[in-house]
Design a protein around this motif. Structure first.
Motif, PDB file in Angstrom:
ATOM      1  N   PRO A   2       0.825  -1.218   0.059  1.00 42.89           N
ATOM      2  CA  PRO A   2       0.114   0.066  -0.072  1.00 42.89           C
ATOM      3  C   PRO A   2       0.802   1.192   0.107  1.00 42.89           C
ATOM      4  N   SER A   3       2.133   1.092   0.322  1.00 41.99           N
ATOM      5  CA  SER A   3       2.884   2.426   0.357  1.00 41.99           C
ATOM      6  C   SER A   3       2.961   3.420  -0.648  1.00 41.99           C
ATOM      7  N   GLY A   4       2.640   2.863  -1.985  1.00 43.86           N
ATOM      8  CA  GLY A   4       2.742   3.705  -3.019  1.00 43.86           C
ATOM      9  C   GLY A   4       1.168   4.355  -3.556  1.00 43.86           C
ATOM     10  N   LEU A   5       0.112   3.866  -2.883  1.00 46.64           N
ATOM     11  CA  LEU A   5      -0.963   4.008  -3.289  1.00 46.64           C
ATOM     12  C   LEU A   5      -1.547   5.302  -2.896  1.00 46.64           C
ATOM     13  N   ASP A   6      -2.468   6.140  -3.648  1.00 45.63           N
ATOM     14  CA  ASP A   6      -2.811   7.247  -3.382  1.00 45.63           C
ATOM     15  C   ASP A   6      -4.423   6.682  -3.043  1.00 45.63           C
ATOM     16  N   ALA A   7      -5.250   7.760  -2.830  1.00 53.24           N
ATOM     17  CA  ALA A   7      -6.704   7.638  -2.285  1.00 53.24           C
ATOM     18  C   ALA A   7      -7.622   6.641  -3.261  1.00 53.24           C
ATOM     19  N   GLU A   8      -7.252   6.994  -4.689  1.00 54.18           N
ATOM     20  CA  GLU A   8      -7.983   6.138  -5.553  1.00 54.18           C
ATOM     21  C   GLU A   8      -7.378   4.708  -5.745  1.00 54.18           C
ATOM     22  N   GLY A   9      -5.923   4.755  -5.570  1.00 54.08           N
ATOM     23  CA  GLY A   9      -5.640   3.302  -5.382  1.00 54.08           C
ATOM     24  C   GLY A   9      -6.065   2.317  -4.360  1.00 54.08           C
ATOM     25  N   LEU A  10      -5.920   3.076  -3.352  1.00 56.91           N
ATOM     26  CA  LEU A  10      -6.545   2.480  -1.816  1.00 56.91           C
ATOM     27  C   LEU A  10      -7.999   1.886  -1.936  1.00 56.91           C
ATOM     28  N   ALA A  11      -8.776   2.952  -2.539  1.00 59.21           N
ATOM     29  CA  ALA A  11     -10.369   2.647  -2.698  1.00 59.21           C
ATOM     30  C   ALA A  11     -10.538   1.446  -3.784  1.00 59.21           C
ATOM     31  N   ARG A  12      -9.596   1.498  -5.067  1.00 64.81           N
ATOM     32  CA  ARG A  12      -9.713   0.403  -5.835  1.00 64.81           C
ATOM     33  C   ARG A  12      -9.279  -0.998  -5.087  1.00 64.81           C
ATOM     34  N   ALA A  13      -8.153  -0.829  -4.506  1.00 68.37           N
ATOM     35  CA  ALA A  13      -7.690  -2.114  -3.917  1.00 68.37           C
ATOM     36  C   ALA A  13      -8.744  -2.804  -3.007  1.00 68.37           C
ATOM     37  N   ALA A  14      -9.468  -1.941  -2.054  1.00 67.03           N
ATOM     38  CA  ALA A  14     -10.341  -2.103  -1.161  1.00 67.03           C
ATOM     39  C   ALA A  14     -11.519  -2.964  -1.906  1.00 67.03           C
ATOM     40  N   VAL A  15     -12.132  -2.182  -2.934  1.00 74.51           N
ATOM     41  CA  VAL A  15     -13.162  -2.631  -3.225  1.00 74.51           C
ATOM     42  C   VAL A  15     -13.015  -4.222  -3.964  1.00 74.51           C
ATOM     43  N   GLU A  16     -11.705  -4.182  -4.548  1.00 68.61           N
ATOM     44  CA  GLU A  16     -11.268  -5.569  -5.342  1.00 68.61           C
ATOM     45  C   GLU A  16     -11.109  -6.496  -4.018  1.00 68.61           C
ATOM     46  N   SER A  17     -10.698  -6.383  -3.059  1.00 68.04           N
ATOM     47  CA  SER A  17     -10.273  -7.165  -1.954  1.00 68.04           C
ATOM     48  C   SER A  17     -11.550  -7.633  -1.329  1.00 68.04           C
ATOM     49  N   VAL A  18     -12.611  -6.619  -1.003  1.00 70.22           N
ATOM     50  CA  VAL A  18     -13.750  -6.979  -0.408  1.00 70.22           C
ATOM     51  C   VAL A  18     -14.643  -7.941  -1.393  1.00 70.22           C
ATOM     52  N   ALA A  19     -14.427  -7.713  -2.763  1.00 69.05           N
ATOM     53  CA  ALA A  19     -15.392  -8.393  -3.761  1.00 69.05           C
ATOM     54  C   ALA A  19     -14.654  -9.956  -3.691  1.00 69.05           C
ATOM     55  N   GLU A  20     -13.478 -10.163  -3.602  1.00 70.17           N
ATOM     56  CA  GLU A  20     -12.677 -11.512  -4.007  1.00 70.17           C
ATOM     57  C   GLU A  20     -12.909 -12.141  -2.512  1.00 70.17           C
ATOM     58  N   ASN A  21     -12.746 -11.362  -1.461  1.00 71.42           N
ATOM     59  CA  ASN A  21     -12.887 -12.139  -0.095  1.00 71.42           C
ATOM     60  C   ASN A  21     -14.556 -12.263   0.337  1.00 71.42           C
ATOM     61  N   THR A  22     -15.386 -11.499  -0.198  1.00 70.55           N
ATOM     62  CA  THR A  22     -16.781 -12.189  -0.138  1.00 70.55           C
ATOM     63  C   THR A  22     -16.885 -13.684  -0.680  1.00 70.55           C
ATOM     64  N   SER A  23     -16.463 -14.014  -1.745  1.00 66.04           N
ATOM     65  CA  SER A  23     -16.266 -15.189  -2.266  1.00 66.04           C
ATOM     66  C   SER A  23     -15.690 -16.263  -1.393  1.00 66.04           C
TER      67      SER A  23
END
Length: 317
Positions: free
Chosen positions: A131-152
Motif C-alpha cells: 500500500p505504500s505507493g497507493l493514493d486515495a483512488e488506488g487504496l479505494a480500488r484495492a479495497a473494493v477488489e479485496s472486499v469482492a474477492e474475499n466475499t467469495s
C-alpha cells in the motif's frame, strides 16, 4: 435420524453465521492462525523448489484438516445437538464475514476523512498488496477488489462447502484457502512449490465464485447498484482476469457499483498488470462503503442458500 442430521447441519451453519456476525474472529489463539503456524513448520521441513514437494505439502496439510473434520462429524452423527454445535463452532472459526466488513468499512471511513496513512496501514488486513505507493483512488480500488474477492473466499465458499460436506468441507476448504494465501504466489520461491496449493484453491472455488457473482447480480439493487451492469460486466470481463475465480466476483462487483477495477497492481513479489473490469469512474471512499454493504447482502443470501442446501442434501442421502 437422517432428518435430524440434516436439520442439525443447517442449524449449525446458521448458528455459526450468527456467531461470526456477533463476535467476529476469535481474538486469541485463532485456530486458522494456529494452522498457519503448523503449515510454516511443515514448509520449513519439506520445502524444495519443485511441484512434487508442493503437492506433498498441500496434501498433508489439507488432508489432515479433512481427517480432523471427519472425526468430528462422526462423533456427532448420532447426536444431532452435538453435530449442530460442532458445525456452528467450525463455521464461526472459518468464516470471515464480520472481519471483512469491519476492515472494509474502516478503510472507507479513513479515505472519506482523508486519512491516507491510516488506510494504508489497514489495507494489508484485506489483501497482500503493497500500500505504500497507493493514493486515495488506488487504496479505494484495492479495497473494493479485496472486499469482492474475499466475499467469495471468506463467506460464500466456506458456507457452500459446509452445506455439502459438513465439518470436513469447512475445515478442508479453509485449509486449502489458507495455504493458497501463504504459498500460492507467482514469486520465485513459490512458483513451483505453491503450484499445488494454488490449483487446489482454484478447483474448490470454481462453483462458489460463480455463485457469488450471481448473488452479486441479484443483490446489486439492494445497495442502489445496477444488476444489469453486474451481469454484463461479469459475462464480458471476468474471463480476462488471470484468476479463474477472483475475476468472476470482481467483475460482478465492478458492474454492480458502476466502477472500473483492474490495472497496475503491486504485490510484495512483483507487479501485475490486471485487465480492466467494468465501466465507469474510478472507485472512491463511497464505493468502498457500498462494496461492504453489497458483501453483507451477498453473505445473507448465501446463508439462506447454504441452509437450504444442507436440508436438501441430507434428504437426498
Amino acid at each position: 435420524m437422517r432428518d435430524l442430521v440434516r436439520v442439525a447441519r443447517a442449524v449449525g451453519l446458521l448458528l455459526g453465521v450468527a456467531a461470526d456476525g456477533a463476535f467476529g474472529d476469535p481474538r486469541k489463539r485463532h485456530p486458522v492462525a494456529g494452522f498457519g503456524k503448523v503449515a510454516q513448520r511443515v514448509e520449513q521441513v519439506l520445502y524444495r523448489d519443485d511441484k512434487l514437494t508442493g503437492v506433498v505439502h498441500a496434501a498433508v496439510l489439507s488432508g489432515g484438516a479433512v481427517a480432523l473434520g471427519v472425526a468430528v462429524e462422526r462423533a456427532g452423527r448420532r447426536h444431532p445437538v452435538l453435530q449442530a454445535l460442532t458445525t456452528a463452532v467450525t463455521t464461526w472459526i472459518v468464516l470471515g464475514g464480520r472481519s471483512l466488513a469491519v476492515q472494509g468499512a474502516a478503510i472507507g471511513r479513513e479515505l472519506d476523512a482523508g486519512e491516507l496513512p491510516a488506510a494504508r496501514e489497514r489495507l494489508p488486513h484485506l489483501c497482500g498488496r503493497d500500500p505504500s505507493g497507493l493514493d486515495a483512488e488506488g487504496l479505494a480500488r484495492a479495497a473494493v477488489e479485496s472486499v469482492a474477492e474475499n466475499t467469495s473466499d471468506a463467506v460464500v465458499a466456506p458456507l457452500l462447502w459446509g452445506a455439502v460436506a459438513g465439518v470436513p468441507g469447512l475445515l478442508g476448504y479453509r485449509a486449502v484457502n489458507t495455504l493458497d494465501a501463504m504459498v500460492g504466489y507467482r514469486s520465485p520461491r513459490y512458483r513451483r512449490f505453491g503450484w499445488a496449493s494454488a490449483r487446489m484453491d482454484d478447483l474448490l472455488n470454481l462453483v462458489p465464485a460463480r455463485v457469488a457473482a450471481m448473488l452479486t447480480v441479484v443483490s446489486a439493487p439492494v445497495v442502489g447498484g445496477s444488476w444489469r451492469g453486474a451481469w454484463q460486466s461479469w459475462h464480458r470481463d471476468a474471463a480476462a482476469h488471470p484468476s479463474p475465480n477472483a475475476g468472476q466476483v470482481e467483475a460482478a462487483f465492478a458492474g454492480a457499483l458502476e466502477v472500473r477495477l483492474g490495472g497496475r497492481t503491486v504485490y510484495a513479489h512483483g507487479v501485475e498488470e490486471r485487465p480492466i473490469l467494468g465501466e465507469g469512474r474510478t472507485p472512491d471512499s463511497g464505493h468502498v462503503t457500498r462494496a461492504v454493504e453489497l458483501s453483507r447482502v451477498v453473505g445473507s443470501l448465501t446463508t439462506a442458500l447454504a441452509a437450504l442446501l444442507a436440508l436438501l442434501r441430507g434428504r437426498r442421502r
